[in-house]
Design an enzyme around this catalytic site. Structure first.
Site, short mmCIF file in Angstrom:
data_model
loop_
_atom_site.label_atom_id
_atom_site.label_comp_id
_atom_site.label_asym_id
_atom_site.label_seq_id
_atom_site.Cartn_x
_atom_site.Cartn_y
_atom_site.Cartn_z
N ASN A 10 0.83 -1.22 0.00
CA ASN A 10 0.00 0.00 0.00
C ASN A 10 0.86 1.27 0.00
O ASN A 10 0.48 2.30 0.57
CB ASN A 10 -1.01 0.01 1.16
CG ASN A 10 -2.09 1.09 1.06
OD1 ASN A 10 -2.58 1.57 2.07
ND2 ASN A 10 -2.47 1.48 -0.14
N CYS A 12 3.00 1.74 -3.13
CA CYS A 12 3.36 1.97 -4.54
C CYS A 12 2.16 1.88 -5.47
O CYS A 12 1.63 2.89 -5.91
CB CYS A 12 4.44 0.99 -5.00
SG CYS A 12 5.99 1.11 -4.06
N SER A 14 -1.20 0.49 -5.25
CA SER A 14 -2.59 0.83 -4.91
C SER A 14 -2.79 2.32 -4.58
O SER A 14 -3.86 2.85 -4.90
CB SER A 14 -3.15 -0.08 -3.81
OG SER A 14 -2.42 0.02 -2.61
N ASP A 123 5.03 -5.40 -9.36
CA ASP A 123 5.51 -4.66 -8.19
C ASP A 123 6.73 -3.83 -8.59
O ASP A 123 7.76 -4.39 -8.98
CB ASP A 123 5.89 -5.70 -7.12
CG ASP A 123 6.32 -5.06 -5.82
OD1 ASP A 123 6.50 -3.83 -5.79
OD2 ASP A 123 6.46 -5.80 -4.83
P1 4NP Z 1 3.30 -2.14 -3.44
O1 4NP Z 1 4.91 -2.31 -3.46
O2 4NP Z 1 2.73 -3.50 -3.09
O3 4NP Z 1 2.98 -1.75 -4.82
O4 4NP Z 1 3.00 -1.09 -2.41
C1 4NP Z 1 5.58 -2.86 -2.37
C2 4NP Z 1 6.06 -2.03 -1.38
C3 4NP Z 1 6.76 -2.56 -0.31
C4 4NP Z 1 6.94 -3.92 -0.23
C5 4NP Z 1 6.45 -4.75 -1.22
C6 4NP Z 1 5.77 -4.22 -2.29
N1 4NP Z 1 7.67 -4.48 0.84
O5 4NP Z 1 7.83 -5.71 0.88
O6 4NP Z 1 8.11 -3.74 1.73
#
Ligand code: 4NP
Length: 152
Positions: A10, A12, A14, A123
């Site tokens: 949450n 990047c 979303s 991601d």
């Molecule tokens: P998001 O990206 O799912 O698009 O917000 C990520 C941000 C951080 C992490 C993984 C995905 N993390 O593992 O910290």
């Protein structure tokens, strides 16, 4: 229509999806609710990633005031559709659903938009700014098609 955008952290994908969908609802003068959440609690309370804020601001969308939170069970009743970014997020959210009604609300955002060639928003966390640019464009196209399809 009440949309919940869900990714892993949450911070990047979303938050960008939330910002885009909110802007499109305002531009089209459509009533609705948009929020976002993550599977993980790790980043709860944080603002979006700097690179996400940057790419959104390039398109005149300000997501800097958003605050990350974890998905919660009550989201199944508070939203009409739960739009997940990829299949691993889908699996996690489906594992929290108790009824068919809850399960039926969970959709891959791109598939829900009618985009079937690519069904997952990748991601961008471990990549560079260009990954965020690609994610932005995928989400912009997806949100555009979702609103178009709902207007038919
Ligand atoms: P998001 O990206 O799912 O698009 O917000 C990520 C941000 C951080 C992490 C993984 C995905 N993390 O593992 O910290």
């Amino acid at each position: 229509m009440k949309f919940l955008m869900v990714c892993l952290g949450n911070i990047c994908r979303s938050p960008i999806a939330e910002g885009i969908m909110k802007a499109k609802l305002v531009a089209a003068n459509i009533q609705g609710k948009v929020d976002s959440a993550g599977v993980l609690s790790y980043h709860s309370g944080e603002a979006p990633d700097k690179r996400a804020i940057s790419v959104a601001s390039k398109y005149q969308i300000d997501i800097s005031g958003q605050v990350a939170r974890q998905f919660r069970r009550s989201d199944f009743t508070d939203f009409d559709v739960i739009l997940v970014m990829d299949k691993s997020v889908q699996t996690e959210i489906l594992s929290l659903a108790n009824t068919d009604q809850e399960r039926n609300k969970v959709k891959l955002l791109l598939e829900y938009a009618g985009i079937h060639e690519i069904t997952e928003v990748p991601d961008p966390y471990y990549g560079g700014q260009e990954g965020f640019e690609m994610v932005y464009n995928m989400l912009d196209e997806g949100c555009k098609r979702i609103l178009f399809n709902l207007s038919k």
